[in-house]
Design an enzyme around this catalytic site. Structure first.
Site, PDB file in Angstrom:
ATOM      1  N   CYS A   1       0.813  -1.217   0.000  1.00 40.80           N
ATOM      2  CA  CYS A   1       0.000   0.000   0.000  1.00 40.80           C
ATOM      3  C   CYS A   1       0.843   1.264   0.000  1.00 40.80           C
ATOM      4  O   CYS A   1       0.312   2.362  -0.149  1.00 40.80           O
ATOM      5  CB  CYS A   1      -0.947  -0.016   1.198  1.00 40.80           C
ATOM      6  SG  CYS A   1      -2.289  -1.205   1.013  1.00 40.80           S
TER       7      CYS A   1
ATOM      8  N   ASP B   1     -14.042   3.072   1.228  1.00 37.10           N
ATOM      9  CA  ASP B   1     -13.230   1.939   0.810  1.00 37.10           C
ATOM     10  C   ASP B   1     -13.828   1.172  -0.356  1.00 37.10           C
ATOM     11  O   ASP B   1     -13.103   0.452  -1.047  1.00 37.10           O
ATOM     12  CB  ASP B   1     -13.045   0.984   1.998  1.00 37.10           C
ATOM     13  CG  ASP B   1     -12.342   1.666   3.156  1.00 37.10           C
ATOM     14  OD1 ASP B   1     -11.150   1.970   3.014  1.00 37.10           O
ATOM     15  OD2 ASP B   1     -13.000   1.913   4.186  1.00 37.10           O
TER      16      ASP B   1
ATOM     17  N   ASP C   1     -11.478  -4.185   2.108  1.00 34.30           N
ATOM     18  CA  ASP C   1     -12.336  -3.053   1.768  1.00 34.30           C
ATOM     19  C   ASP C   1     -13.817  -3.412   1.840  1.00 34.30           C
ATOM     20  O   ASP C   1     -14.660  -2.557   2.123  1.00 34.30           O
ATOM     21  CB  ASP C   1     -12.001  -2.538   0.365  1.00 34.30           C
ATOM     22  CG  ASP C   1     -10.680  -1.781   0.324  1.00 34.30           C
ATOM     23  OD1 ASP C   1     -10.218  -1.339   1.392  1.00 34.30           O
ATOM     24  OD2 ASP C   1     -10.108  -1.642  -0.772  1.00 34.30           O
TER      25      ASP C   1
ATOM     26  N   GLY D   1     -10.396 -13.623 -13.668  1.00 31.36           N
ATOM     27  CA  GLY D   1      -9.556 -12.441 -13.545  1.00 31.36           C
ATOM     28  C   GLY D   1      -9.043 -11.973 -14.879  1.00 31.36           C
ATOM     29  O   GLY D   1      -9.555 -12.341 -15.946  1.00 31.36           O
TER      30      GLY D   1
ATOM     31  N   SER E   1      -5.080 -10.709 -16.829  1.00 32.40           N
ATOM     32  CA  SER E   1      -3.634 -10.616 -16.685  1.00 32.40           C
ATOM     33  C   SER E   1      -3.030  -9.838 -17.844  1.00 32.40           C
ATOM     34  O   SER E   1      -3.525  -9.883 -18.972  1.00 32.40           O
ATOM     35  CB  SER E   1      -3.016 -12.020 -16.632  1.00 32.40           C
ATOM     36  OG  SER E   1      -3.295 -12.726 -17.826  1.00 32.40           O
TER      37      SER E   1
END
Length: 359
Positions: free
Chosen positions: A21, A55, A95, A143, A145
């Site tokens: 972060c 968040d 979050d 996902g 990539s």
């Protein structure tokens, strides 16, 4: 002529300009950028959008059900590929918990220097991310990539929450007690790791807390005495607490003696170790943080600590005093010990901007 990258694939942090972060864009720069974005569609079903620097987004589907949507990703904060994946997944799911929700579904966000890092290393990152989701009972369902210069991993996460249980940055009230769910100092440990001076005990502390799910958030969201909630990540404790204060027009007083700090972090502080993000954070919001009650020789140390970027940091809760026992019990059930009471909130005096005061 093609050159071969000589960086050690076993040291993932060597492939990144920053880590965890601590890679977040500094608060002041982010505010300037967002100020240039035109107003966007905000239907009445959108319960939480960009207005309060929360968040996650929350979208009401029906009277008793809302979706929580968020995304978070970053470059390596540790060298171990599996641990990097677990930490990144745990951080992204936080979050959802910070809004009072329960995560259900995630999609992986993957960027890797595909021709430089061995496929076995990349696969371990993906395994770690899947393990982090599995520990939370979250379906990792796909996902996207891309081939990047630096390794990047994170999640887009979806959860649910009852609309009445949504906790935002804006709900804190004068007199509220502040409770923190995890100790501070993770950024210092990651900086020490990158410099090669973090010992095995320090790494164990870092891994323990960054892989601890903030699952208490779902139970905390259901407590009417919890007025506001966020998680402490890249902007440090002072930055995320200041977001709470600004959203509600309040002043926070934090008791430095009550702040939980990872043991090894103090030694690192005194060695002068810090992240670059800590300095950027202070430059962004330091004028709203009062350290004048501290002895002059200690001010620089505390400034570094409260601006230290916390990868997968703890929940920060603002609750009514009579809800404190229930809040502590929720933390204890979820993570084995109560949260730490670190201060309180009060109304900002007339003509005084919201601020954070460390005493």
């Amino acid at each position: 002529m093609m050159t071969t990258d000589t960086r050690d694939p076993n040291r993932l942090t060597a492939w990144a300009h920053g880590g965890g972060c601590g890679c977040k864009i500094a608060p002041a720069a982010l505010q300037r950028l967002l100020a240039q974005v035109p107003p966007h569609l905000a239907p009445p079903e959108l319960l939480v959008g960009t207005a309060t620097s929360d968040d996650a987004a929350v979208y009401r589907l029906r009277d008793d059900l809302a979706l929580v949507a968020t995304t978070d990703f970053f470059t390596p904060v540790v060298d171990d590929a599996f641990d990097f994946g677990v930490i990144a997944a745990t951080n992204a799911l936080s979050d959802v918990y910070a809004m009072g929700g329960q995560p259900l579904l995630a999609l992986a966000l993957v960027g890797m220097p595909i021709n430089q890092l061995p496929e076995a290393v990349i696969a371990r990152v993906l395994e770690g991310g899947a393990a982090g989701c599995r520990a939370a009972g979250v379906a990792l369902a796909g996902g996207h990539s891309i081939d990047t210069v630096e390794p990047i991993y994170g999640l887009a996460a979806i959860g649910t929450v009852h609309p009445d249980h949504v906790k935002t940055n804006a709900g804190a009230q004068p007199g509220d007690v502040l409770v923190l769910g995890k100790p501070l100092g993770v950024g210092l440990l990651s900086a020490a790791l990158k410099k090669g001076v973090l010992d095995a005990d320090g790494y164990a502390q870092m891994r323990r807390w960054t892989t601890l799910l903030n699952r208490a958030g779902a139970a905390l969201g259901a407590l009417p005495g919890v007025h506001a909630m966020t998680d402490v990540t890249g902007f440090g404790l002072a930055g995320h607490l200041l977001e709470l204060c600004r959203a509600a027009g309040l002043v926070a007083t934090v008791d430095r003696a009550a702040l939980p700090v990872l043991d090894v972090s103090w030694a690192l502080l005194r060695q002068g170790i810090a992240t670059g993000a800590s300095g950027r954070n202070w430059a962004s919001y330091g004028d709203a943080v009062d350290l004048s009650a501290l002895p002059q020789p200690e001010q620089a140390l505390w400034q570094t600590l409260i601006t230290d970027p916390q990868t997968s940091g703890g929940l920060l809760v603002a609750c009514a005093p009579d809800a404190l026992d229930a809040v502590q019990a929720a933390f204890a059930r979820a993570q084995g010990r109560p949260g730490w009471v670190i201060g309180h909130l009060q109304a900002a005096p007339a003509g005084t901007p919201p601020s954070v005061c460390l005493r």
